[in-house]
Scaffold this motif. Structure first.
Motif, PDB file in Angstrom:
ATOM      1  N   GLY A 144       0.799  -1.235   0.000  1.00 32.03           N
ATOM      2  CA  GLY A 144       0.000   0.000   0.000  1.00 32.03           C
ATOM      3  C   GLY A 144       0.823   1.272   0.000  1.00 32.03           C
ATOM      4  N   LEU A 145       2.123   1.152   0.280  1.00 36.53           N
ATOM      5  CA  LEU A 145       3.025   2.304   0.121  1.00 36.53           C
ATOM      6  C   LEU A 145       3.385   2.353  -1.360  1.00 36.53           C
ATOM      7  N   GLY A 146       3.212   3.510  -2.018  1.00 40.00           N
ATOM      8  CA  GLY A 146       3.556   3.592  -3.434  1.00 40.00           C
ATOM      9  C   GLY A 146       5.022   3.236  -3.655  1.00 40.00           C
ATOM     10  N   ASN A 147       5.303   2.554  -4.749  1.00 45.46           N
ATOM     11  CA  ASN A 147       6.691   2.211  -5.053  1.00 45.46           C
ATOM     12  C   ASN A 147       7.383   3.426  -5.661  1.00 45.46           C
ATOM     13  N   GLN A 148       8.219   4.074  -4.873  1.00 42.92           N
ATOM     14  CA  GLN A 148       8.859   5.329  -5.288  1.00 42.92           C
ATOM     15  C   GLN A 148      10.181   5.099  -6.006  1.00 42.92           C
ATOM     16  N   THR A 149      10.533   3.840  -6.237  1.00 43.38           N
ATOM     17  CA  THR A 149      11.844   3.574  -6.845  1.00 43.38           C
ATOM     18  C   THR A 149      11.761   2.804  -8.174  1.00 43.38           C
ATOM     19  N   LEU A 150      10.569   2.408  -8.568  1.00 43.63           N
ATOM     20  CA  LEU A 150      10.385   1.512  -9.711  1.00 43.63           C
ATOM     21  C   LEU A 150      10.790   2.140 -11.054  1.00 43.63           C
ATOM     22  N   ASP A 151      11.474   1.349 -11.895  1.00 41.27           N
ATOM     23  CA  ASP A 151      11.637   1.679 -13.311  1.00 41.27           C
ATOM     24  C   ASP A 151      10.923   0.586 -14.107  1.00 41.27           C
ATOM     25  N   ILE A 152       9.652   0.781 -14.352  1.00 41.16           N
ATOM     26  CA  ILE A 152       8.826  -0.259 -14.983  1.00 41.16           C
ATOM     27  C   ILE A 152       9.174  -0.415 -16.462  1.00 41.16           C
ATOM     28  N   GLU A 153       9.747   0.622 -17.048  1.00 35.25           N
ATOM     29  CA  GLU A 153      10.153   0.542 -18.455  1.00 35.25           C
ATOM     30  C   GLU A 153      11.334  -0.431 -18.592  1.00 35.25           C
ATOM     31  N   ALA A 154      12.347  -0.265 -17.743  1.00 36.36           N
ATOM     32  CA  ALA A 154      13.503  -1.168 -17.794  1.00 36.36           C
ATOM     33  C   ALA A 154      13.061  -2.599 -17.488  1.00 36.36           C
ATOM     34  N   LEU A 155      12.186  -2.773 -16.516  1.00 39.25           N
ATOM     35  CA  LEU A 155      11.736  -4.113 -16.144  1.00 39.25           C
ATOM     36  C   LEU A 155      11.092  -4.825 -17.333  1.00 39.25           C
ATOM     37  N   CYS A 174       7.646   4.666 -18.537  1.00 35.80           N
ATOM     38  CA  CYS A 174       8.237   5.446 -17.446  1.00 35.80           C
ATOM     39  C   CYS A 174       9.158   6.498 -18.051  1.00 35.80           C
ATOM     40  N   ASN A 175       8.931   7.760 -17.699  1.00 35.62           N
ATOM     41  CA  ASN A 175       9.816   8.845 -18.132  1.00 35.62           C
ATOM     42  C   ASN A 175      10.861   9.167 -17.080  1.00 35.62           C
ATOM     43  N   ASN A 180       5.326   6.474 -13.123  1.00 35.23           N
ATOM     44  CA  ASN A 180       4.961   5.624 -14.255  1.00 35.23           C
ATOM     45  C   ASN A 180       3.736   6.194 -14.970  1.00 35.23           C
ATOM     46  N   GLU A 181       3.423   5.586 -16.102  1.00 36.50           N
ATOM     47  CA  GLU A 181       2.334   6.084 -16.944  1.00 36.50           C
ATOM     48  C   GLU A 181       1.097   5.214 -16.770  1.00 36.50           C
ATOM     49  N   ALA A 182       0.682   5.035 -15.517  1.00 41.03           N
ATOM     50  CA  ALA A 182      -0.459   4.177 -15.212  1.00 41.03           C
ATOM     51  C   ALA A 182      -1.710   4.610 -15.973  1.00 41.03           C
ATOM     52  N   ASP A 183      -1.913   5.899 -16.119  1.00 40.83           N
ATOM     53  CA  ASP A 183      -3.117   6.370 -16.814  1.00 40.83           C
ATOM     54  C   ASP A 183      -3.094   5.949 -18.275  1.00 40.83           C
ATOM     55  N   ALA A 184      -1.907   6.005 -18.887  1.00 39.15           N
ATOM     56  CA  ALA A 184      -1.784   5.605 -20.289  1.00 39.15           C
ATOM     57  C   ALA A 184      -2.104   4.111 -20.463  1.00 39.15           C
ATOM     58  N   PHE A 185      -1.737   3.284 -19.474  1.00 37.24           N
ATOM     59  CA  PHE A 185      -2.088   1.862 -19.566  1.00 37.24           C
ATOM     60  C   PHE A 185      -3.606   1.707 -19.682  1.00 37.24           C
ATOM     61  N   GLY A 186      -4.319   2.436 -18.851  1.00 34.91           N
ATOM     62  CA  GLY A 186      -5.783   2.356 -18.870  1.00 34.91           C
ATOM     63  C   GLY A 186      -6.334   2.791 -20.220  1.00 34.91           C
ATOM     64  N   VAL A 187      -5.836   3.908 -20.723  1.00 30.10           N
ATOM     65  CA  VAL A 187      -6.343   4.463 -21.971  1.00 30.10           C
ATOM     66  C   VAL A 187      -5.978   3.534 -23.142  1.00 30.10           C
ATOM     67  N   TYR A 188      -4.727   3.071 -23.150  1.00 33.13           N
ATOM     68  CA  TYR A 188      -4.278   2.202 -24.237  1.00 33.13           C
ATOM     69  C   TYR A 188      -5.074   0.882 -24.245  1.00 33.13           C
ATOM     70  N   LEU A 208      -4.580   8.669 -26.052  1.00 37.47           N
ATOM     71  CA  LEU A 208      -3.370   8.196 -25.361  1.00 37.47           C
ATOM     72  C   LEU A 208      -2.325   9.302 -25.207  1.00 37.47           C
ATOM     73  N   ARG A 209      -1.859   9.508 -23.984  1.00 44.29           N
ATOM     74  CA  ARG A 209      -0.746  10.435 -23.710  1.00 44.29           C
ATOM     75  C   ARG A 209       0.141   9.782 -22.669  1.00 44.29           C
ATOM     76  N   ASP A 210       1.457   9.914 -22.842  1.00 49.59           N
ATOM     77  CA  ASP A 210       2.350   9.187 -21.929  1.00 49.59           C
ATOM     78  C   ASP A 210       3.390  10.077 -21.272  1.00 49.59           C
ATOM     79  N   THR A 211       2.954  11.253 -20.813  1.00 45.06           N
ATOM     80  CA  THR A 211       3.873  12.103 -20.055  1.00 45.06           C
ATOM     81  C   THR A 211       3.231  12.590 -18.745  1.00 45.06           C
ATOM     82  N   SER A 212       2.485  11.701 -18.085  1.00 44.63           N
ATOM     83  CA  SER A 212       1.885  12.098 -16.797  1.00 44.63           C
ATOM     84  C   SER A 212       2.906  12.093 -15.673  1.00 44.63           C
ATOM     85  N   CYS A 213       3.861  11.163 -15.746  1.00 45.39           N
ATOM     86  CA  CYS A 213       4.858  11.014 -14.684  1.00 45.39           C
ATOM     87  C   CYS A 213       4.184  10.888 -13.321  1.00 45.39           C
ATOM     88  N   ALA A 214       3.271   9.927 -13.202  1.00 43.19           N
ATOM     89  CA  ALA A 214       2.501   9.808 -11.957  1.00 43.19           C
ATOM     90  C   ALA A 214       3.298   9.087 -10.871  1.00 43.19           C
TER      91      ALA A 214
END
Ligand code: HEC
Ligand code: HEC
Length: 473
Positions: A144-155, A174-175, A180-188, A208-214
């Motif tokens: 439940g703590l947001g992952n503040q270190t993830l690079d989901i693009e590299a993964l 991920c920019n 991460n671009e969680a919103d873009a996943f939903g839209v895509y 689709l937009r992928d610069t939210s940096c959420a």
């Protein structure tokens, strides 16, 4: 053309979810005393307690989507890191490369967020909610703590490569590391579905937009909120909104129907979460003075704390808050309409906003600040490394990097947040993308650190008092 599209959709599949924004006008409403205790739907009674337990079990033990990679991809990932031999403490090196955390529950030796599942009846590695919604602090992992270190693009890229199936991701995942671009996943992903969630043969662009940096919000805030997502666009009572993550290309409409009761339990679990307590000493006299500053300058938007708490659930228009508008623009009308027509939008009634599970709002919601010490970096796009910088906008670093580790010596208990190093030059284009994403450059799209200047007029003494108070929340 047709074949290429197919590769993309089958290749990346899914991750998440999300939406927000769509249709209604009011900016705020106050949480009532009944809702305040959360008794109605949150924590009372043994029926609810067992729903909470079932929810935790489903979240941590059940695979809701098929996998993406063979189990060998994880064992062999180091081969695509440019190393001559496998690192000695491979599990730790793997977690560090991608920003993952040890699982505090049985998980077949995998870090939180990866999970053993199957694809076409064979063992596979997939992901779950905790890839983004599980983090760690000072050696303890928290669901439940947001992952503040993830690079989901590299993964994603590297596990596909390690599997011998390099895939071009259909948009940026991920920019900036930690966002991460969680919103873009939903839209895509919704663009591939008919209203009944069967697959379409052609992709529909729902904006689709992928610069939210959420930056990922902490789940423990949900119990105070009546709405979800940064724009406050979704009704907190919705269960199906939590299921958007299931839009993996191989999930069928029946899979969604079957999983709905489990997600009802997951929702109860999310509503039961509490923030961790600040683990270092607090100067109580200073914090009391800070509370007075808070009441005067902050409470009208962020509410009050303690046993008699209040929370106004306010959305502040973009022009007034002045923070980066990209996230707001990432979920628009085309998506909102498609969502409302789809199975997700057809939940039984009981909504706060005139029969709608979702609404359009004109800004960002002022979040509850419970456990705020634990959720740096700050603002919806993680553009500000500490509370001190949040409260003094002239000091905010333009470009910075940090360790992307979460140990005690990575944390700044004075300014409250992550220690960082200011970077003076724009990152060189020769830097490998995984290194470039470690530099948070606030001059780039989605990453502005402007706005929220409510702390600027405070005296330095008031500001430090206020920070001391924020540690107590
Ligand atoms: C790829 C990362 C990712 C995954 C996977 C993911 N989420 Fe999220 N989640 C986010 C981000 C980022 C946000 C903030 C979205 C926004 O408003 O821009 C979010 C927001 C939320 C919120 C709203 C919280 C609030 O306070 O408004 C809920 C609830 C949520 N996610 C639940 C889930 C569940 C349940 C799953 C798994 C079924 C899941 N998420 C999977 C990244 C993720
Ligand atoms: C007019 C309403 C308003 C006032 C007054 C206000 N805030 Fe905020 N605050 C917001 C909004 C809206 C956001 C979310 C902005 C975003 O993420 O883009 C926010 C975000 C924050 C965050 C970041 C939360 C996170 O999880 O990243 C903190 C911390 C915060 N405010 C503290 C304060 C303090 C302390 C004060 C008093 C000096 C204050 N705010 C005054 C509206 C307000």
């Amino acid at each position: 053309m047709r074949r290429r599209t197919a590769t993309l959709v089958w290749g990346i599949g899914t991750v998440t979810l999300l939406l927000s924004g769509v249709w209604a006008d009011d900016h705020s409403f106050t949480v009532t005393a009944d809702e305040r205790t959360g008794k109605g739907e949150g924590t009372g009674g043994s029926a609810v307690t067992s729903a909470v337990q079932r929810g935790y079990h489903a979240l941590t033990q059940r695979a809701f989507i098929p996998g993406f990679w063979t189990p060998r991809a994880v064992e062999r990932a180091w081969q695509v890191w440019g190393l001559a031999e496998k690192p000695t403490n491979y599990a730790a090196a793997f977690r560090e490369r991608y920003g993952l955390h040890p699982a505090p529950y049985p998980n077949d030796g995998l870090p939180m967020g990866l999970r053993t599942t199957q694809i076409f009846g064979r063992p596979a590695i997939g992901i779950d909610c905790l890839l983004c919604h599980g983090g760690s602090l000072f050696g303890t992992s928290y669901v439940g703590l947001g992952n503040q270190t993830l690079d989901i693009e590299a993964l994603f890229e590297e596990l596909f490569r390690a599997d011998g199936r390099p895939v071009r991701l259909p948009f940026t995942f991920c920019n900036a590391r930690g966002t991460n671009e969680a919103d873009a996943f939903g839209v895509y992903l919704l663009g591939w579905r008919n209203p009944d969630l069967s697959l379409r043969s052609d992709w529909q662009n729902l904006g689709l937009r992928d610069t939210s940096c959420a930056d990922v919000p902490a789940w423990w805030l949900m119990k105070k909120k009546q709405t979800l997502y940064y724009t406050g666009g979704m009704d907190r009572h919705s269960v199906r909104t939590l299921m958007q993550f299931m839009m993996h290309p191989l999930t069928t409409p029946q899979d969604f129907h079957r999983a709905e009761p489990a997600f009802r339990d997951i929702q109860q679990y999310l509503l039961s979460l509490e923030p961790p307590k600040y683990p270092f000493p607090i100067d109580r006299a200073k914090a009391r003075r800070g509370e007075a500053v808070f009441r005067q300058h902050c409470a009208r938007c962020h509410g009050t704390y303690g046993a008699e708490w209040t929370y106004p659930n306010k959305v502040i228009p973009l022009e007034e808050i002045g923070t980066d508008p990209s996230r707001h623009a990432a979920v628009g009308l085309a998506y909102g309409e498609a969502y409302a027509r789809s199975w997700f939008g057809q939940e039984p009634d009981g909504w706060l906003f005139r029969g709608k599970p979702l609404r359009w709002t004109d800004g960002y919601q002022a979040p509850p600040l419970d456990g705020i010490w634990a959720t740096a970096p700050y603002l919806h796009n993680g553009s500000v490394p500490t509370l001190y910088h949040l409260l003094k906008s002239s000091e905010r670093p333009r470009r910075f990097t940090r360790s992307f580790r979460t140990e005690r010596n990575d944390y700044d208990p004075i300014r409250v947040g992550w220690k960082f190093i200011e970077v003076t030059q724009p990152p060189s284009p020769d830097l490998p993308p995984i290194e470039r994403r470690k530099i948070y450059d606030t001059t780039l799209p989605g990453r502005s650190n402007a706005g929220h200047t409510y702390g600027d007029l405070l005296s330095e003494e008031q500001r430090w008092d206020l920070i001391e108070y924020l540690k107590t929340l």
